[in-house]
Design an enzyme around this catalytic site. Structure first.
Site, PDB file in Angstrom:
ATOM      1  N   GLN A 185      47.668  45.580  41.649  1.00 46.54           N
ATOM      2  CA  GLN A 185      48.906  44.855  41.917  1.00 46.54           C
ATOM      3  C   GLN A 185      49.813  45.634  42.847  1.00 46.54           C
ATOM      4  O   GLN A 185      50.359  45.088  43.818  1.00 46.54           O
ATOM      5  CB  GLN A 185      49.640  44.583  40.597  1.00 46.54           C
ATOM      6  CG  GLN A 185      50.977  43.891  40.773  1.00 46.54           C
ATOM      7  CD  GLN A 185      50.831  42.501  41.365  1.00 46.54           C
ATOM      8  OE1 GLN A 185      50.099  41.675  40.830  1.00 46.54           O
ATOM      9  NE2 GLN A 185      51.509  42.236  42.483  1.00 46.54           N
ATOM     10  N   ARG A 222      47.080  39.895  46.910  1.00 43.94           N
ATOM     11  CA  ARG A 222      46.113  40.361  45.912  1.00 43.94           C
ATOM     12  C   ARG A 222      44.697  40.110  46.418  1.00 43.94           C
ATOM     13  O   ARG A 222      43.805  40.949  46.238  1.00 43.94           O
ATOM     14  CB  ARG A 222      46.327  39.644  44.573  1.00 43.94           C
ATOM     15  CG  ARG A 222      47.557  40.048  43.794  1.00 43.94           C
ATOM     16  CD  ARG A 222      47.511  41.480  43.289  1.00 43.94           C
ATOM     17  NE  ARG A 222      46.329  41.749  42.482  1.00 43.94           N
ATOM     18  CZ  ARG A 222      46.233  41.465  41.178  1.00 43.94           C
ATOM     19  NH1 ARG A 222      47.239  40.915  40.535  1.00 43.94           N
ATOM     20  NH2 ARG A 222      45.129  41.754  40.504  1.00 43.94           N
ATOM     21  N   ASP A 277      59.678  42.564  36.346  1.00 49.22           N
ATOM     22  CA  ASP A 277      58.488  41.970  35.734  1.00 49.22           C
ATOM     23  C   ASP A 277      58.928  41.270  34.461  1.00 49.22           C
ATOM     24  O   ASP A 277      60.059  41.453  33.974  1.00 49.22           O
ATOM     25  CB  ASP A 277      57.446  43.057  35.429  1.00 49.22           C
ATOM     26  CG  ASP A 277      56.044  42.491  35.226  1.00 49.22           C
ATOM     27  OD1 ASP A 277      55.884  41.255  35.243  1.00 49.22           O
ATOM     28  OD2 ASP A 277      55.108  43.282  35.030  1.00 49.22           O
ATOM     29  N   CYS A 324      55.366  40.481  40.060  1.00 47.65           N
ATOM     30  CA  CYS A 324      53.904  40.343  40.080  1.00 47.65           C
ATOM     31  C   CYS A 324      53.420  39.025  39.501  1.00 47.65           C
ATOM     32  O   CYS A 324      52.243  38.681  39.664  1.00 47.65           O
ATOM     33  CB  CYS A 324      53.248  41.523  39.369  1.00 47.65           C
ATOM     34  SG  CYS A 324      53.465  41.542  37.572  1.00 47.65           S
ATOM     35  N   HIS A 341      48.514  49.234  36.592  1.00 48.48           N
ATOM     36  CA  HIS A 341      47.995  48.036  37.288  1.00 48.48           C
ATOM     37  C   HIS A 341      47.942  48.355  38.785  1.00 48.48           C
ATOM     38  O   HIS A 341      48.707  47.815  39.593  1.00 48.48           O
ATOM     39  CB  HIS A 341      48.913  46.850  37.016  1.00 48.48           C
ATOM     40  CG  HIS A 341      48.300  45.516  37.292  1.00 48.48           C
ATOM     41  ND1 HIS A 341      47.026  45.375  37.815  1.00 48.48           N
ATOM     42  CD2 HIS A 341      48.780  44.249  37.130  1.00 48.48           C
ATOM     43  CE1 HIS A 341      46.758  44.078  37.953  1.00 48.48           C
ATOM     44  NE2 HIS A 341      47.805  43.386  37.546  1.00 48.48           N
ATOM     45  N   ARG A 348      39.424  44.412  32.931  1.00 46.91           N
ATOM     46  CA  ARG A 348      40.822  44.123  32.606  1.00 46.91           C
ATOM     47  C   ARG A 348      40.953  44.220  31.089  1.00 46.91           C
ATOM     48  O   ARG A 348      40.414  43.387  30.355  1.00 46.91           O
ATOM     49  CB  ARG A 348      41.202  42.732  33.111  1.00 46.91           C
ATOM     50  CG  ARG A 348      42.673  42.351  32.928  1.00 46.91           C
ATOM     51  CD  ARG A 348      42.910  41.002  33.562  1.00 46.91           C
ATOM     52  NE  ARG A 348      44.245  40.485  33.334  1.00 46.91           N
ATOM     53  CZ  ARG A 348      45.284  40.679  34.141  1.00 46.91           C
ATOM     54  NH1 ARG A 348      45.125  41.415  35.235  1.00 46.91           N
ATOM     55  NH2 ARG A 348      46.460  40.152  33.873  1.00 46.91           N
TER      56      ARG A 348
END
Length: 303
Positions: free
Chosen positions: A136, A290, A224, A262, A133, A106
């Protein structure tokens, strides 16, 4: 010669059939959680997780997923590693490949992730970069399909900053055959390379500056946070206020439209409390998934 590792770096790098295999594995794992845990398909396997950016969902979901599949996890932060003292990503990849069975990273730098993958002899998983991402969005798609069936041929709307999550939605549109409408201010539209990829692959992606136009008839509305990790908050609130997902914007979507975010969310900024905590919101199912998607990804990478 060792086989080429099966990396999970970006959705555009995988064929639709492979993405479907991962989603099928995630659904099977969710449905048969106890049976999967008893089978321990990744017993004896170890995942190294490199965190250059903080995390709640990515950290916990991968760690729990690996544990439930019978494996182990080693968590590495910048202060724990020689990267901070000048060791190259390539050398780090070579060393970790001798110790572990997969590496999740990450980071802000897509270049750094790619360099890790180029030198690793074990699978590398993209836990987030500034560009994308994919973990996600795989969980998002799994969630939509749980509630509404196949996403193929559906209409999806994004309202707000066309960030890394939005980029992975663009990739998903090109691979899984749905319409994606993106509403963003001129300063925060998708990157030119992302739009060029969509155009070249025939992905049904459109961009507008009008959120009402984007959400009209949409079966899924996504947003987001306005100020993500490392971004400059100045002027963003003024730019993005018209893209807030509130009740009036959701009313322009299909009556059965779902809402996703998310997380972490900032109620009153990118979304109102009545939407994110309302009946159309599936953010908690999205967050739970997830875990199940990470299981699908790990099983696919280490199959």
């Amino acid at each position: 010669m060792s086989p080429t590792p099966r990396h999970f770096l970006d959705l555009d790098a995988l064929a639709p059939t492979e993405l479907r295999r991962i989603l099928d594995g995630a659904r099977l794992g969710k449905r048969d959680g106890k049976g999967l845990a008893a089978a321990r398909p990744l017993a004896g396997k170890t995942l190294a997780m490199i965190f250059e950016k903080p995390s709640t969902r990515t950290r916990v979901s991968f760690e729990v997923a690996m544990h439930q599949l019978g494996g182990h996890v080693v968590v590495l932060k910048p202060d724990d590693m020689q990267l901070k003292r000048g060791e190259t990503i390539g050398d780090t990849a070579r060393v970790l490949s001798r110790y572990v069975d997969a590496i999740m990273m990450r980071t802000g730098s897509e270049k750094k992730l790619q360099e890790l993958a180029d030198h690793a002899t074990v699978p590398v998983i993209n836990g987030l970069t500034d560009r994308s991402h994919p973990c996600q969005v795989m969980a998002d798609i799994m969630t939509f399909e749980e509630f509404r069936g196949s996403i193929s041929g559906r209409r999806v709307a994004w309202s707000g900053d066309a960030n890394n999550v939005c980029n992975s939605w663009i990739h998903a549109a090109g691979r899984l055959d749905f319409d994606l409408r993106i509403a963003a201010p001129p300063e925060l539209v998708p990157r030119p390379d992302m739009l060029a990829w969509a155009r070249d692959t025939g992905a049904r992606v459109s961009v507008t500056h009008d959120p009402i136009e984007a959400v009209a008839g949409a079966e899924l509305v996504i947003t987001d946070t306005w100020v993500s990790m490392g971004s400059d908050p100045e002027n963003r609130h003024n730019l993005l206020a018209p893209y807030r997902v509130d009740e009036s914007l959701m009313a322009r979507a299909d009556p059965r439209a779902l809402f996703m975010h998310c997380l972490p969310a900032h109620r009153g900024e990118e979304v109102t409390a009545r939407v994110i905590d309302g009946p159309q919101s599936v953010v908690w199912d999205e967050a739970e998934n997830r875990l199940h998607v990470q299981k699908g990804i790990l099983a696919w990478c280490l199959a």
